[in-house]
Design an enzyme around this catalytic site. Structure first.
Site: not given
Ligand code: FEO
Length: 391
Positions: A24, A78, A80, A82, A145, A164, A192, A223
């Site tokens: 994004h 989390h 989100e 991903d 986040h 994250d 990041y 990640h």
């Molecule tokens: Fe906030 Fe890796 O997603």
């Protein structure tokens, strides 16, 4: 598709997104990973999942270790997508499993998915879950986040799984920080932080306080590489970044129409250089805003330049300023500059945005049409004078 045992009976079973180049708007030149972890105890626990299109890869890795239909708990640190994108599909395979998540995680999951058949256990900071020989304990890391963010801690293995936080967008065969050079892991962790975590410094500091009380010898983010050698270093960097600490460094960001604003940018660079301040020129035509933010992260000075076009600034500059303002760096000194033909609106426009970021403003610089060498020298000396007053 190998799983990797990172601790006795704890396995990395994530997905590697080799192709990812844009997350994004964040340029991910090295790709990324979505890290899931399988804990094999009396109960079988999956911590986080992967982006939906890497579900099969994760499943294949899980199957190397255990029957996925036997999963007892799926921890969702989390929401989100991903990390939760494969949650509905894994729940089809182990429908009796309990989803463990934060209070906001429960709300978020309900907004994203049809959770009607799911058993959801809500946990808060300090709660723990016995899975046999191990307890899992949970630390809410709200707004690091997203509102739902949380970390899972495995005291028996001194392992923190913070989602994250501490991540880096790196796709690689290697799984640990000591298997890739520190400079690469550090710079990707900085990028990041600058592009994802920067707005939430206060919340990061609270999370760091919570983590400081834990006995940890491995931090396994969602990640990139798992930290086992450089834990102290990354914690120290997060401390500095979250406090908005900067060094004597300047980032000069600009776009130009006929080269005049570019000439001013180079005069500014010379001024910083001659004052012994490390400086970088970032031309928005060739540099990506997410890479520029990595340099903004630790720079005390941010200079932004644009010529005036259609009574305003160039769209590239407007886009950068929007991104910069949203990421909310603090405690910086800033300057607007640019060339113009008649109106000159770009310079006050930039000045206004930088001021609204809360930066301490240096005097703006503007040049009509093409600056001659004498004017450029004058600009350089003026900026040097201002830097002398400030140093
Ligand atoms: Fe906030 Fe890796 O997603």
């Amino acid at each position: 598709m190998k799983a990797l045992e990172i601790k006795k009976d704890i396995f990395w079973v994530g997905g590697i997104d080799w192709d990812l180049r844009n997350f994004h708007g964040y340029l991910t030149q090295r790709g990324s990973t979505y890290n899931s972890y399988l804990i094999k105890d009396e109960k079988l626990v999956l911590v986080d999942t992967v982006k939906y299109y890497l579900f099969d890869e994760m499943l294949e890795r899980i199957k190397k270790i255990a029957d996925p239909s036997k999963i007892d708990y799926v921890v969702c640190n989390h929401v989100e997508m991903d990390h939760s994108g494969s949650l509905p599909r894994i729940m089809e395979i182990c429908p009796e499993a309990t989803v463990v998540t934060s209070p906001n995680g429960e709300k978020g999951l309900k907004f994203h998915y049809d959770t009607s058949g799911w058993d959801i256990k809500v946990v808060n900071t300090g709660d723990s879950l016995n899975i046999g020989k191990r307890d899992l304990s949970f630390v809410l890391t709200q707004m690091v986040h997203w509102p739902d963010s949380m970390a899972t801690y495995v005291p028996r293995d001194r392992l923190l799984i913070p989602n994250d936080a501490f991540g880096q967008h790196i796709a690689s065969e290697e799984r640990f920080d000591d298997e890739i050079g520190w400079d690469i892991v550090r710079s990707e962790a900085a990028k990041y932080y600058a592009n994802i975590v920067l707005p939430y410094g206060n919340q990061v500091q609270r999370a760091l306080e919570a983590v400081a009380g834990l006995d940890v010898d491995m931090i396994a983010p969602s990640h990139g590489l798992i930290w086992r050698r450089n834990i102290d270093k990354i914690l120290e960097l997060y401390g500095k970044w979250s406090a908005n600490e900067s060094v004597d460094k300047a980032v000069i960001v600009y776009d130009t129409m006929w080269g005049s604003t570019g000439k001013i940018a180079y005069s500014l660079q010379e001024a910083f250089e001659e004052k012994g301040i490390v400086s970088r020129i970032e031309n928005l035509r060739t540099c990506h805003i997410s890479d520029i933010m990595t340099h903004v992260l630790d720079s005390r000075y941010i200079c932004v330049g644009s010529p005036t076009l259609n009574n305003g600034m160039l769209p590239t500059v407007g886009s950068f300023l929007t991104y910069l303002k949203g990421l909310s760096p603090r405690n910086r000194k800033a300057m607007a500059f640019g060339s113009y033909g008649w109106g000159g609106q770009s310079i006050p426009g930039i000045n206004e945005v930088l001021s609204s970021c809360g930066f301490e403003m240096m005097e703006s610089l503007k040049v009509q049409y093409v600056p001659r060498k004498e004017r450029l020298d004058e600009i350089k000396e003026k900026v040097k004078g201002e830097l002398t007053e400030r140093v």
